[in-house]
Design an enzyme around this catalytic site. Structure first.
Site, mmCIF file in Angstrom:
data_model
loop_
_atom_site.group_PDB
_atom_site.id
_atom_site.type_symbol
_atom_site.label_atom_id
_atom_site.label_comp_id
_atom_site.label_asym_id
_atom_site.label_seq_id
_atom_site.Cartn_x
_atom_site.Cartn_y
_atom_site.Cartn_z
ATOM 1 N N GLU A 118 40.747 37.980 44.278
ATOM 2 C CA GLU A 118 41.092 37.291 42.968
ATOM 3 C C GLU A 118 42.029 36.184 43.165
ATOM 4 O O GLU A 118 43.011 36.521 43.767
ATOM 5 C CB GLU A 118 41.601 38.206 41.965
ATOM 6 C CG GLU A 118 41.803 37.972 40.558
ATOM 7 C CD GLU A 118 42.349 38.934 39.725
ATOM 8 O OE1 GLU A 118 42.771 40.221 40.392
ATOM 9 O OE2 GLU A 118 42.290 39.053 38.416
ATOM 10 N N LYS A 195 36.634 36.145 34.072
ATOM 11 C CA LYS A 195 37.103 37.428 33.864
ATOM 12 C C LYS A 195 37.024 37.836 32.305
ATOM 13 O O LYS A 195 37.639 37.248 31.598
ATOM 14 C CB LYS A 195 38.546 37.542 34.465
ATOM 15 C CG LYS A 195 39.102 39.002 34.398
ATOM 16 C CD LYS A 195 40.614 38.833 35.258
ATOM 17 C CE LYS A 195 41.345 40.179 35.030
ATOM 18 N NZ LYS A 195 42.309 40.184 36.228
ATOM 19 N N CYS A 232 38.387 42.010 38.842
ATOM 20 C CA CYS A 232 39.491 42.707 38.709
ATOM 21 C C CYS A 232 39.383 43.745 37.814
ATOM 22 O O CYS A 232 38.572 44.765 37.834
ATOM 23 C CB CYS A 232 40.751 41.920 38.875
ATOM 24 S SG CYS A 232 42.056 42.966 39.382
#
Lengths: 383, 383
Positions: A118, A195, A232
């Site tokens: 990430e 994300k 994540c």
């Protein structure tokens, strides 16, 4: 890194006799995953360049009407290369050089799709709550210097690259996003995936920098299989994995940045559960090392202000739809994990377990819709 | 049982020095869970009656405005007591006697809520595809002999009992269901919760006997906390756990019957992931032992017809919202696991991680609704 364990696997191998070890791996990892033979030159390069190199094989049964759909996937975890006080462009360039080095080895190993950690082109500075210089690491997903760098690499090595960066979206009012750019093996930018879920946990209150993504649950049909990216904190949300899978993903990457004290007991569970529940492969990639920042910051945990997040514990690994998983990469060193997987295992496992077929999704769509209403009344039975 | 390992935990403890073991438990189980002190009389009784007894403690932080909400939960796993060829009522009575024995010890240990394994009052005969005599084990959830037995036990010990049985629903056309009956500590039947997802996997094609449940995702507000029951195969469905949690469950029981070759690598992952993802406790209970049937049956796996399912591997365990878990009970013996848990840990973990708050459920309700439509088009990006 003093005091940090290299890896759970090495510790178990040190103490447990090989006969018993077989049973331990069966119980812990589904089976003793077969190692993948990698070229000597790759091992030598990894050793010289100081990173952990491991390779594993996920096989499937032979079918009559489909050939094996074998793909080699690379997971790269790495430390930042320069102190966080160095000029921004120098930090970025140093990371580019390191990644080029590791990708070179991945190419030697025949990797078809590679994914980085990430926000790989920067330190994980979101703990600081400061804007400058960290927002200067944000780049255009379409033609920033990091995307251009990846396009060159992709073309050179005929490799699909998943490149998670801090994105600056100048077309939409200079919005920042936490974004994975998917670059085809031809070098073309296929698109991006943002994300979906943003943590507000201690050092990881990243909502100072970006908001929940608006790209939904896209799946990218690459030359080597259908892939998706769950960035994540999205790994904590089973529905997030699920929707990528409903859109057809065979491999879901989870580029992450997370530290020991917070999440290390969750790390081996969540992505592996997602592989099981969705009949797909998942690839978990974590940063490694400790990143130091000049100005101290608080975490909202009652402890003293500090200059680093804590230790990013690496431990990147691959999970298969049949519930098996690979060992993890080092907890303390840079690493490249190469997994050869036959994607036919996804549909084979689905046909065996039928989780999609037995999922009763109409019922859940209805219940979930109700549960989101302000006047939702939980279904509670009292005596 | 020859050749079956007693437990992973015992194997690791045998080989790994105690200093290193601490790190192993941290990485595998979140932390070294503190053992719960149980009365000597309980240990002696367990030893005399031949079952594994283990106790663990899940603590929470002190709060200013809520007292600790401590509850002791008991998980019971057991073999069938008589050969499957014995008369039905004798088999049931023998199981009642065994359970009464173990519940007696649970009472000594201060257990407030106890849960038995799936279809505990019978052998797991669904592999046979035969109807008689197996459907004769089906009973009324409201006033069958097993429910009456549990009501007596509940009153006697002031204990909530979760009793998973094969239910005969004579009011609705003699339908059979796979049902958990929830009995209050007062002895009253609070209600029932039916298995939502039915496997069609090898020996476990249970759809010969019952269909998907119609009781949704009820939560039972007992004197000791809000509980729900996710029966067996439902553990593979993250949405199933999730809806129990959305209805307020603090403890979700997963009474199961599953065997080594099929699911042992999934067993430690799914319920633990559910505890993490939903900020609640989960209690996983599996049968133990091998059950032999007179007439052989096939599994649809290309192997020879056989007289038993395989080995039910026990390994019952508790998972906590913070990602930690208890060791498992024996893989080969009957067992009682007592877990003392402070339910305040659920909201504390939720306030820390915020998975519900960051869940974006409106988006998923919409996407899931679309995904169930016949004309659903997966969101696939091509170059």
């Amino acid at each position: 890194m003093a005091g940090e364990l290299e890896s759970l696997e090495k510790l178990l191998e040190k103490h447990i006799p090989s006969d018993d070890l077989k049973e331990v791996w069966r119980l812990l990892y589904g089976k003793q995953i077969r190692p993948l033979n990698l070229p000597n030159s790759a091992s030598q390069a990894a050793s010289k360049e100081g990173f952990d190199l491991q390779g594993y094989l996920f096989e499937a049964a032979q079918e009559q009407t489909r050939r094996p759909r074998t793909v080699r996937v690379g997971l790269i975890q790495n430390k930042i290369q320069l102190p966080t006080t160095e000029p921004v462009t120098e930090q970025i360039s140093a990371l580019h050089r390191r990644i080029a080095e590791i990708v070179e080895v991945a190419a030697t190993c025949g990797v078809n799709i590679v994914c980085f950690q990430e926000a790989w082109s920067m330190p994980f500075a979101f703990c600081t709550r400061e804007k400058l210089p960290w927002t200067e690491f944000a780049e255009s997903a379409e033609d920033g210097m990091t995307t251009k760098f990846c396009q060159e690499l992709a073309k050179k090595h005929n490799m699909v690259i998943v490149s998670p960066i801090l994105e600056r979206d100048s077309v939409h009012g200079d919005t920042l996003w936490n974004t994975a750019v998917i670059i085809s093996n031809t070098g073309a930018v296929m698109g991006k995936s943002r994300k979906n879920h943003i943590p507000r946990v201690g050092d990881f209150n990243e909502s100072t920098y970006y908001m929940e993504g608006n790209t939904g649950h896209r799946v990218f049909q690459t030359a080597f299989g259908k892939i998706a990216v769950n960035i994540c904190y999205g790994r904590h949300h089973p529905l997030n994995w699920f929707m990528y899978s409903m859109n057809g993903a065979e491999i879901i990457f989870n580029p992450s940045a997370t530290i020991g004290e917070l999440s290390e007991s969750l790390w081996p569970i969540e992505a592996r559960n997602a592989a099981i529940a969705n009949h797909c492969f998942t690839c978990s990639i974590n940063r490694v090392g400790t990143e130091h920042f000049e100005n101290e910051f608080t975490s909202g945990d009652g402890k003293k202000a500090h200059h680093d997040f804590g230790h990013f514990y690496g431990s990147s690994y691959v999970s298969a739809p049949d519930g098996s998983r690979s060992p993890g990469l080092s907890r303390v060193r840079d690493g490249l994990l190469v997994a050869e997987m036959d994607l036919n295992l996804c549909r084979q496992t689905s046909d065996k377990w039928n989780f999609k077929m037995t999922g009763r999704y109409e019922m859940y769509a209805e219940e979930l819709t109700k549960a989101t209403q302000p006047d939702f009344k939980p279904n509670i039975i009292r005596e």
